[in-house]
Design an enzyme around this catalytic site. Structure first.
Site, PDB file in Angstrom:
ATOM      1  N   GLU A 257      45.732  44.173  38.104  1.00 43.98           N
ATOM      2  CA  GLU A 257      46.336  44.926  36.986  1.00 43.98           C
ATOM      3  C   GLU A 257      45.184  45.658  36.316  1.00 43.98           C
ATOM      4  O   GLU A 257      44.334  45.032  35.693  1.00 43.98           O
ATOM      5  CB  GLU A 257      46.981  43.963  35.984  1.00 43.98           C
ATOM      6  CG  GLU A 257      48.036  43.040  36.560  1.00 43.98           C
ATOM      7  CD  GLU A 257      49.284  43.778  36.967  1.00 43.98           C
ATOM      8  OE1 GLU A 257      49.456  44.939  36.544  1.00 43.98           O
ATOM      9  OE2 GLU A 257      50.075  43.213  37.724  1.00 43.98           O
ATOM     10  N   CYS A 290      45.623  48.656  27.591  1.00 40.33           N
ATOM     11  CA  CYS A 290      45.718  49.351  28.882  1.00 40.33           C
ATOM     12  C   CYS A 290      46.971  50.224  28.964  1.00 40.33           C
ATOM     13  O   CYS A 290      46.967  51.265  29.621  1.00 40.33           O
ATOM     14  CB  CYS A 290      45.720  48.332  30.015  1.00 40.33           C
ATOM     15  SG  CYS A 290      47.016  47.094  29.850  1.00 40.33           S
TER      16      CYS A 290
HETATM   17  P1  NAD Z   1      36.112  44.230  33.707  1.00 40.71           P
HETATM   18  O1  NAD Z   1      36.655  44.689  35.013  1.00 40.71           O
HETATM   19  O2  NAD Z   1      34.751  44.633  33.319  1.00 40.71           O
HETATM   20  O3  NAD Z   1      36.113  42.632  33.645  1.00 40.71           O
HETATM   21  C1  NAD Z   1      37.297  41.898  33.827  1.00 40.71           C
HETATM   22  C2  NAD Z   1      36.953  40.493  34.282  1.00 40.71           C
HETATM   23  O4  NAD Z   1      36.363  40.555  35.563  1.00 40.71           O
HETATM   24  C3  NAD Z   1      35.950  39.762  33.387  1.00 40.71           C
HETATM   25  O5  NAD Z   1      36.334  38.411  33.262  1.00 40.71           O
HETATM   26  C4  NAD Z   1      34.662  39.869  34.166  1.00 40.71           C
HETATM   27  O6  NAD Z   1      33.748  38.838  33.889  1.00 40.71           O
HETATM   28  C5  NAD Z   1      35.177  39.764  35.579  1.00 40.71           C
HETATM   29  N1  NAD Z   1      34.285  40.288  36.621  1.00 40.71           N
HETATM   30  C6  NAD Z   1      33.403  41.307  36.523  1.00 40.71           C
HETATM   31  N2  NAD Z   1      32.769  41.478  37.713  1.00 40.71           N
HETATM   32  C7  NAD Z   1      33.271  40.563  38.573  1.00 40.71           C
HETATM   33  C8  NAD Z   1      33.038  40.254  39.933  1.00 40.71           C
HETATM   34  N3  NAD Z   1      32.143  40.931  40.673  1.00 40.71           N
HETATM   35  N4  NAD Z   1      33.741  39.267  40.502  1.00 40.71           N
HETATM   36  C9  NAD Z   1      34.658  38.577  39.782  1.00 40.71           C
HETATM   37  N5  NAD Z   1      34.915  38.819  38.478  1.00 40.71           N
HETATM   38  C10 NAD Z   1      34.240  39.803  37.884  1.00 40.71           C
HETATM   39  O7  NAD Z   1      37.174  44.671  32.631  1.00 40.71           O
HETATM   40  P2  NAD Z   1      37.085  44.514  31.040  1.00 40.71           P
HETATM   41  O8  NAD Z   1      36.106  45.510  30.523  1.00 40.71           O
HETATM   42  O9  NAD Z   1      36.932  43.089  30.692  1.00 40.71           O
HETATM   43  O10 NAD Z   1      38.563  44.934  30.608  1.00 40.71           O
HETATM   44  C11 NAD Z   1      38.948  46.239  30.337  1.00 40.71           C
HETATM   45  C12 NAD Z   1      39.737  46.798  31.490  1.00 40.71           C
HETATM   46  O11 NAD Z   1      40.868  45.975  31.784  1.00 40.71           O
HETATM   47  C13 NAD Z   1      40.306  48.173  31.165  1.00 40.71           C
HETATM   48  O12 NAD Z   1      40.178  49.015  32.277  1.00 40.71           O
HETATM   49  C14 NAD Z   1      41.776  47.864  30.887  1.00 40.71           C
HETATM   50  O13 NAD Z   1      42.650  48.953  31.052  1.00 40.71           O
HETATM   51  C15 NAD Z   1      42.036  46.785  31.888  1.00 40.71           C
HETATM   52  N6  NAD Z   1      43.252  46.039  31.536  1.00 40.71           N
HETATM   53  C16 NAD Z   1      44.358  46.165  32.330  1.00 40.71           C
HETATM   54  C17 NAD Z   1      45.538  45.501  31.989  1.00 40.71           C
HETATM   55  C18 NAD Z   1      46.774  45.611  32.849  1.00 40.71           C
HETATM   56  O14 NAD Z   1      47.664  44.786  32.691  1.00 40.71           O
HETATM   57  N7  NAD Z   1      46.877  46.580  33.732  1.00 40.71           N
HETATM   58  C19 NAD Z   1      45.568  44.701  30.858  1.00 40.71           C
HETATM   59  C20 NAD Z   1      44.424  44.607  30.067  1.00 40.71           C
HETATM   60  C21 NAD Z   1      43.258  45.266  30.431  1.00 40.71           C
END
Ligand code: NAD
Length: 487
Positions: A257, A290
């Site tokens: 997502e 998001c």
């Molecule tokens: P991010 O992708 O930086 O991090 C998300 C999670 O992934 C964190 O827990 C992070 O520690 C983990 N992560 C990072 N690198 C990883 C790896 N290599 N392997 C495994 N895990 C890893 O995102 P963010 O900055 O925390 O969140 C913001 C983003 O999330 C925005 O793009 C937003 O639109 C999106 N978002 C989407 C939804 C949806 O339902 N579509 C909902 C909320 C947020």
């Protein structure tokens, strides 16, 4: 050896992992600070590594036989107990989530925390009611069954950490899978309280494991482990690409997502007051949503009337401390994220886009950013095409429905869309034409928990919600028994 608990506005929160029903610390920690006041250190949280991931997955594997052997109704009773405990703990959870992520306290108390309880109740009930599809053909009686898939890794982002983690945990657990949750490092604390509640709800050890730490450390170790059978991720498209590679290597189904760049279309036949109010409402939660409709697309003939109303509603916003009931715009989560938002607006300015309002930090000594509206020079402007994830909207006009739809569908994203119109025909026509996982007409964010949820394009892979998530967390099996061969 567990560490001592951190005190956050009189709520005690463990900074440790929760593995196999026990609190486990790490040799190293990371600092979590409050966006409400960056001087306020909330906790030194355990920084997991590959060994932590290994321990959590082992605990989940150990718990799998017992948890998966329970009937859905038995599992449901645990989840209902957990939901009841969540409802009893709303104040504490809201206090911590507000300090950790700066979401508005009042909305956490009134809706958001309770919605987490509802996620567990919804999946407890849905999984208990599942009857499978049954039919007979070619001399056999056929039945579709759901087999629990095995340990599931759940990775969540920093915005709405409580809501998103419960939304993902509930179907995995209800389907019979033990889980390992890794919350985002910028807002990891409400998950720690959930571990306490799971303990009190009598969830067997190892069924819910929570590991804390960095994405590229413990997160990468979790998603790269061959013993994991499902990965459910919410976050950015950039991270999804890494996780997708790990999932593909181990042939593990994953849902993603991801980000959005939703259009909010306003047609001349719409209730302009309602549309303008909702458009100004896209600044809520400092735009760190998001699903937000961040591209305002307005029919040219009503543009000036709409802008006047939009400005009026935007003027009503109150920036401030999220604990204050009059605040409507909270600070941004983290100085790095604020810098990212500032970067988008600065580059827009340099590229010749027009900053119609806002475009500055609210105060030098906090993490607030003014609600900002930008008229882009072209539809190819970076600020139109890329997710900002802050209180920054773009403004464009269209002449007719065809142009509105073209603009709406002109980014790589496809998470959500919002349409304001007074015409039922147009509502259906435009609603059908927008490429997005969810389209709202004359409303926003109203969501039935049983509806599918997800994105098109770079907004995601797979669908969550309702039976879709239960199917994802199961291996579906068709059982075929020759007709008349058994009695
Ligand atoms: P991010 O992708 O930086 O991090 C998300 C999670 O992934 C964190 O827990 C992070 O520690 C983990 N992560 C990072 N690198 C990883 C790896 N290599 N392997 C495994 N895990 C890893 O995102 P963010 O900055 O925390 O969140 C913001 C983003 O999330 C925005 O793009 C937003 O639109 C999106 N978002 C989407 C939804 C949806 O339902 N579509 C909902 C909320 C947020």
């Amino acid at each position: 050896m567990p560490s001592s608990r951190a005190e956050i506005s009189n709520v005690a929160v463990s900074p440790d992992h929760y593995i196999g029903g026990k609190r486990v610390s790490s040799a190293t920690t990371f600092e979590v600070r409050s966006p409400l006041d960056w001087e306020w250190k909330l906790a030194d949280v355990a920084r997991g590594d590959a060994l932590t991931a290994d321990a959590a997955i082992t605990a989940a594997i150990d718990a799998f036989p017992e948890w998966s052997a329970l009937t859905p109704v038995e599992r449901a009773s645990h989840l209902h107990q957990l939901a009841d405990l969540i409802d009893e703990t709303i104040e504490e959870l809201a206090t911590v989530e507000c300090a950790d992520m700066a979401m508005l306290l009042e909305s956490l108390q009134a809706r958001v925390i309770h919605r987490g309880a509802e996620n567990f109740r919804n999946y407890a009930d849905l999984s208990s009611e599942y009857a499978g599809r049954k039919w007979s053909s070619k001399g056999t009686n056929n039945e579709v069954q759901r087999m629990p898939a095995g340990p599931a890794v759940i990775i969540t982002p920093w915005n709405a950490p409580w809501l998103l983690s419960t939304w993902k945990l509930a179907p995995a657990l209800a389907a019979g899978n033990p889980v390992i949750l890794k919350p985002a490092e910028w807002s990891p604390l409400s998950a720690s309280i959930l571990a306490d509640l799971a303990d009190r709800a009598g969830l067997p050890p190892g069924v819910l494991n929570i590991v804390q730490g960095m994405g590229d450390e413990v997160g990468a170790a979790l998603v790269g482990d061959r013993r994991v059978r499902r990965i459910s991720f919410t976050g950015s498209p950039e991270t999804a690409r890494h996780i997708g590679v790990a999932a593909a290597r181990n042939i593990v189904p994953f849902t993603a997502e991801l980000g959005g760049k939703g259009p909010l279309l306003v047609f001349g036949d719409a209730d302009l007051e309602a549309a303008a109010k909702k458009a100004a409402g896209q600044f809520d939660d400092a735009g760190q949503v998001c699903l937000a409709g961040t591209r305002l697309l307005v029919e040219a003939s009503i543009s000036s009337d709409f802008l006047e109303l939009f400005n009026r509603y935007t003027d009503d916003h109150v920036l401030g401390d999220s604990r204050n009931p009059s605040t409507t715009i909270s600070p941004m989560i983290h100085p790095q994220h604020l810098e990212r938002v500032i970067g988008f607006v600065d580059r827009a300015r340099e590229a010749g886009d027009t900053i119609v309002r806002g475009g500055e930090r609210w105060k030098e000594d906090g993490l607030w950013y003014e609600p900002t509206l930008i008229r882009p020079k072209s539809n190819y402007s970076e600020v139109v095409q890329r997710e900002v994830f802050g209180p920054v909207l773009t403004y464009q006009t269209f002449r007719d429905e065809a142009e509105a739809i073209d603009l709406a569908n002109s980014t790589e994203y496809g998470l959500s869309g919002i349409v304001y119109t007074g015409s039922e025909e147009r509502a259906h026509r435009v609603g059908r034409s927008i490429r997005a996982g969810t389209v709202w007409v004359n409303t926003f964010l109203v969501r039935d928990l049983t509806a599918p949820f997800g994105g098109c394009g770079i907004s995601g892979i797979g669908r969550e919600g309702g039976d879709y998530a239960l199917d994802f967390h199961s291996d579906l099996k068709t059982l075929q028994i020759s007709e008349g061969s058994v009695c």
